[in-house]
Structures are given as C-alpha cells and as structure tokens.
Design a protein around this motif. Sequence first.
Motif, short mmCIF file in Angstrom:
data_model
loop_
_atom_site.label_atom_id
_atom_site.label_comp_id
_atom_site.label_asym_id
_atom_site.label_seq_id
_atom_site.Cartn_x
_atom_site.Cartn_y
_atom_site.Cartn_z
N LEU A 125 0.87 -1.17 0.00
CA LEU A 125 0.00 0.00 0.00
C LEU A 125 0.90 1.22 0.00
N SER A 140 -0.21 -1.09 -4.87
CA SER A 140 -1.51 -0.42 -4.95
C SER A 140 -1.40 1.08 -4.67
N GLY A 141 -2.11 1.85 -5.49
CA GLY A 141 -2.22 3.28 -5.24
C GLY A 141 -1.18 4.14 -5.92
N ALA A 184 -6.54 3.49 -6.56
CA ALA A 184 -6.68 3.81 -5.13
C ALA A 184 -6.11 5.18 -4.80
N THR A 235 -6.96 4.49 1.81
CA THR A 235 -6.82 3.14 2.33
C THR A 235 -8.00 2.26 1.93
N ASN A 279 -7.29 1.28 -1.51
CA ASN A 279 -6.30 0.20 -1.51
C ASN A 279 -6.98 -1.14 -1.30
N THR A 338 2.83 -2.11 4.67
CA THR A 338 2.54 -0.70 4.86
C THR A 338 3.20 -0.26 6.16
N SER A 385 -1.51 7.25 -0.21
CA SER A 385 -2.86 6.81 0.06
C SER A 385 -3.23 7.23 1.48
#
Length: 209
Positions: free
Chosen positions: A47, A72-73, A96, A99, A102, A122, A208
């Motif tokens: 993340l 992600s993101g 994303a 969160t 995500n 993360t 994010s």
Amino acid sequence: MLRRALGLGAAVGAAAALATGLGLLLFAIRVAEPGPPAPPGPGIAVLTGGPERVERGLALLAERPDARLLISGVGHAVVPADLGATGARITLGHTATSTRGNAREVAAWARDTGLRQITIVTAGFHMPRALLELRRALPDAAFQPHPVPPYLPRPTPLLREYGKLVGAALGLSALVDRPRGVEAPAALRPAPQAAQDGSAGPPNPEPSP
C-alpha cells in the motif's frame, strides 16, 4: 435543573475524553512493536504512501519465487520501471487514492488471481486501519501484516491516524473515498518482463490517505 444538566454534560465529556485517551494509548502500544515476521504466502500487496514500502515488497517477492506482487495506489503516470519493478509477477494498481481504495484494489486483484493468502506491506501505524478495510473488502482472505517503519509516528500524525481508524470502524471512510475513475480490473497492469535497471531508488508514489 440547569446545574444538574451541566454536571451531566461535564461527566459525559470527561468519560468521552477518558475513553478517547485510553483508546489512543492502546493504539500506540499496539503499533509500537512490529511483531513477528509474516509467514511466506503466495500474495504480496504494498500500500503506497510512505518510504520503504515498495522496496520491502520487492525484497519479499525476491524471497518468494512463486509469489505475486501488487503495488496499490500509484499514479497513472507511474510505470513499473519507475519503481524498480520488473517481471510478469508484478502488477500496478492505479485507482486507489485512500486506504479504502487500496482495499478495493487488493480485493479485485486477489479475485482476479485467485489469491487468498496475502502479505500486507505498509507503515506500522497504518497497519490496523489497512487490515480493517481489507478484511471488510475481502472477508474470505487471510492477511499477514508485514509492517515497515514508522511504527510509532509523532503525536500529531498518531492522533490523526487514530481518528481515521475510528472513522473507518464506523464506516465513515466511504464518505471520503475518491477513486481515480478507472475500474479496478482494467487498472491492474502487469509489469513487462523486459529487464530494467532497478539500482536507482524508486520515486515516491502518490500517497494513500
């Protein structure tokens, strides 16, 4: 009558302050220690939004020859080579912006790949909220936390994150979730197999919240 109402209001306020303070203390204790390493699994999800996350995800992927990785993101302009990420086992998620986003992105990727055991990378202080959103988005999956620093940030970011955790628990994160407008399956782009020089450190992806 007024004095009684004021007294009751003061008592309620004091109880609320005590509960908030106790909750914040327990939260700080929980995130201060990283805990044992996550057991190896077939899925890894990073993340984005802070230092060391992408690097740690890539390191875990190198240790697990059969695993797959989702980052992600990241922003729309980011390509795998920007992150030092190459290979067909790596996927970038571009939708994303939070969160909750995500979690939605990880859930779409997991359903697409059939993965149900996923290591989550993360920041340590962000992990409780991330796991809350992930388990809500994909309740049939097993998520293994793999936190990276910072585990315990300074007081103001810690208090802000605790407030976000409480809000997420109440479902309020849905009110601020703003996807980038690309539907998840189309946004998950596998990284190309062509070898790239990943010796330079990756740029900081879009955060994010």
